[in-house]
Design a protein around this motif. Structure first.
Motif, short mmCIF file in Angstrom:
data_model
loop_
_atom_site.label_atom_id
_atom_site.label_comp_id
_atom_site.label_asym_id
_atom_site.label_seq_id
_atom_site.Cartn_x
_atom_site.Cartn_y
_atom_site.Cartn_z
N ILE A 8 103.13 52.72 71.25
CA ILE A 8 101.86 52.16 71.70
C ILE A 8 100.86 52.19 70.54
CG2 ILE A 8 99.92 52.42 73.31
CD1 ILE A 8 101.92 53.93 75.16
N GLY A 9 100.16 51.09 70.35
CA GLY A 9 99.12 51.03 69.33
C GLY A 9 97.75 50.94 69.95
N ARG A 10 96.75 51.43 69.23
CA ARG A 10 95.35 51.30 69.68
C ARG A 10 94.44 51.32 68.46
NH1 ARG A 10 96.76 56.31 71.01
NH2 ARG A 10 97.27 55.64 73.10
N VAL A 11 93.23 50.88 68.64
CA VAL A 11 92.24 50.90 67.57
C VAL A 11 91.71 52.33 67.40
CG1 VAL A 11 89.95 50.11 66.86
CG2 VAL A 11 91.57 48.50 67.88
N ALA A 12 91.61 52.77 66.13
CA ALA A 12 91.03 54.07 65.83
C ALA A 12 89.82 53.88 64.91
CB ALA A 12 92.07 54.96 65.15
N VAL A 13 88.81 54.72 65.11
CA VAL A 13 87.64 54.70 64.25
C VAL A 13 87.78 55.82 63.23
CG1 VAL A 13 85.12 54.89 64.13
CG2 VAL A 13 86.21 53.82 66.12
N LEU A 14 87.59 55.48 61.95
CA LEU A 14 87.72 56.44 60.87
C LEU A 14 86.35 56.89 60.38
CD1 LEU A 14 90.50 54.68 58.75
CD2 LEU A 14 90.78 56.24 60.69
N ILE A 60 106.68 45.67 66.33
CA ILE A 60 107.31 46.90 65.86
C ILE A 60 107.82 47.75 67.01
CG2 ILE A 60 106.94 49.02 64.55
CD1 ILE A 60 104.73 47.49 63.01
N GLY A 61 106.98 47.98 68.01
CA GLY A 61 107.35 48.83 69.13
C GLY A 61 108.64 48.40 69.81
N PRO A 62 108.72 47.13 70.28
CA PRO A 62 109.95 46.70 70.94
C PRO A 62 111.19 46.84 70.06
CG PRO A 62 108.16 45.16 71.40
CD PRO A 62 107.64 46.12 70.38
N GLU A 63 111.02 46.65 68.74
CA GLU A 63 112.16 46.78 67.83
C GLU A 63 112.64 48.22 67.72
OE1 GLU A 63 113.97 44.67 66.14
OE2 GLU A 63 112.91 42.79 66.48
N LEU A 64 111.73 49.18 67.86
CA LEU A 64 112.10 50.59 67.65
C LEU A 64 112.57 51.29 68.92
CD1 LEU A 64 109.39 51.91 65.15
CD2 LEU A 64 111.65 50.96 64.68
N ILE A 65 112.35 50.71 70.07
CA ILE A 65 112.82 51.33 71.31
C ILE A 65 114.35 51.44 71.27
CG2 ILE A 65 113.06 51.00 73.81
CD1 ILE A 65 110.25 49.77 73.76
#
Length: 341
Positions: A8-14, A60-65
């Motif tokens: 799962i991806g999400r936006v992160a604030v740095l 990327i996610g579906p490929e790595l499952i």
């Protein structure tokens, strides 16, 4: 089980108000999360961060499952294959690093190991010496080093003492302040400098000789580095400029290399570079990027990869505290690496 079930991806604030991508890797009994830092000012607006999240969620996610999270090299190699370029210009180095380290964290959690132990193995007992970046002026970025460090917190005490003693943010004033701090604390406190622009070799050599400097990160030609190595003794000459600009890894030019994981792409790439640097008898120094999250992975990487030192900002309290926790976890087995040329 270490089989990947979801990514799962999400936006992160740095730090600095920049945006990046954070990735969760989930197995049936493990979990890993990492928010990728960014080194240069990327103009990475919120739309770009959302694009990176879409890459994770839709490609990327579906490929790595179904992959085994413990197969780090295989997964990292597959990330390069998914990207299809020689510099991660498609999915982005920050996206690749977020996935790669989240995978390692997930595998470590399944084995109930801290990340540093999962990466480095049973005999991982050496702690890196923290080098703190604490000030800058128009010419230099400044660092504090404690070469005979006994406790992780010694370098924090040294920075506080230097800032409380100095009369100005200048090379001469800070050099004198580090010497005074060393006397008061009973430690070998030295100054480090990173040049913001190129200066003449002779001038730089004189600056090193006349000030309490133990670490220099120059910018300039190969000849400059050769002359600095020849003209200094016991001083770390950081070759990041030559490595980034020309791909040079050669002890003849420099004896230390600051390495920012974001500039490599994956954990496997980082591991390989650290080993290449060590094979040249160059000291690898793991370094923070310019824009970071509060993620605590960096000290684990430094310990697991057996890097003798790491560069942090003086306000990177989460990473400093985590390095302290690792020291506590290692107990009597842990020892601070002697940081000397």
């Amino acid at each position: 089980m270490t089989i990947i079930e979801n990514v799962i991806g999400r936006v992160a604030v740095l730090r600095g108000g920049k945006y990046s991508v954070e990735v969760d890797v989930i197995t049936s009994s493990g979990f890993g999360r990492f928010a990728a830092p960014i080194d240069e000012d990327p103009h990475l607006y919120i739309a770009e961060a959302h694009r990176a999240v879409s890459e994770v969620d839709e490609i990327i996610g579906p490929e790595l499952i179904g992959f085994d999270a413990s197969e780090q090299e295989l997964i990292d190699s597959y990330l390069w294959e998914i990207d299809g370029t020689d510099d991660f210009s498609h999915i982005g180095a920050n996206t690749a690093l977020a996935v790669s380290i989240a995978v390692a964290k997930a595998a470590a959690s399944v084995k109930r190991l801290p990340l540093y132990s999962y990466i480095g193995g049973t005999f991982t007992t050496e702690l890196p010496v923290p080098i703190l970046e604490f000030a800058e002026d128009e010419l230099f970025e400044y660092y504090v080093l404690v070469r005979d460090i006994m406790e992780i917190t010694d370098v924090v005490d040294a920075v506080n003492k230097v800032l409380g003693t100095t009369e100005a943010i200048s090379l001469r004033a800070l050099s004198e302040a580090t010497e005074e701090a060393g006397k008061e604390l009973g430690l070998e406190v030295s100054l480090g400098i990173a040049l913001k622009s190129e200066i003449e070799t002779e001038e730089l050599l004189n600056l090193v000789e006349d000030n309490n400097i133990a670490y220099v990160k120059p910018v300039g030609s190969e000849e400059l580095f050769l002359e600095l190595i020849a003209g200094t003794h016991g001083v770390f000459i950081d070759g990041e400029h030559l490595f980034r600009e020309r791909g040079i890894i050669d002890r003849r030019y420099y004896n230390a290399l600051s390495i920012k994981p974001i500039n490599l792409g994956t954990l496997t790439d980082l591991y390989n570079l650290v080993n290449d640097v060590k094979s040249e008898r160059i000291t690898p120094i793991l370094a923070e990027a310019r824009y970071e999250s509060a993620d605590e992975a960096l000290p684990h990487l430094a310990v697991g990869l057996k890097c003798p030192a790491m560069i942090l900002g003086k306000d990177s309290v989460a990473k400093m505290n985590e390095l302290n926790r690792i020291a506590e976890d290692l107990g009597e087995r842990g020892r601070l690496i002697t940081f000397e040329e």
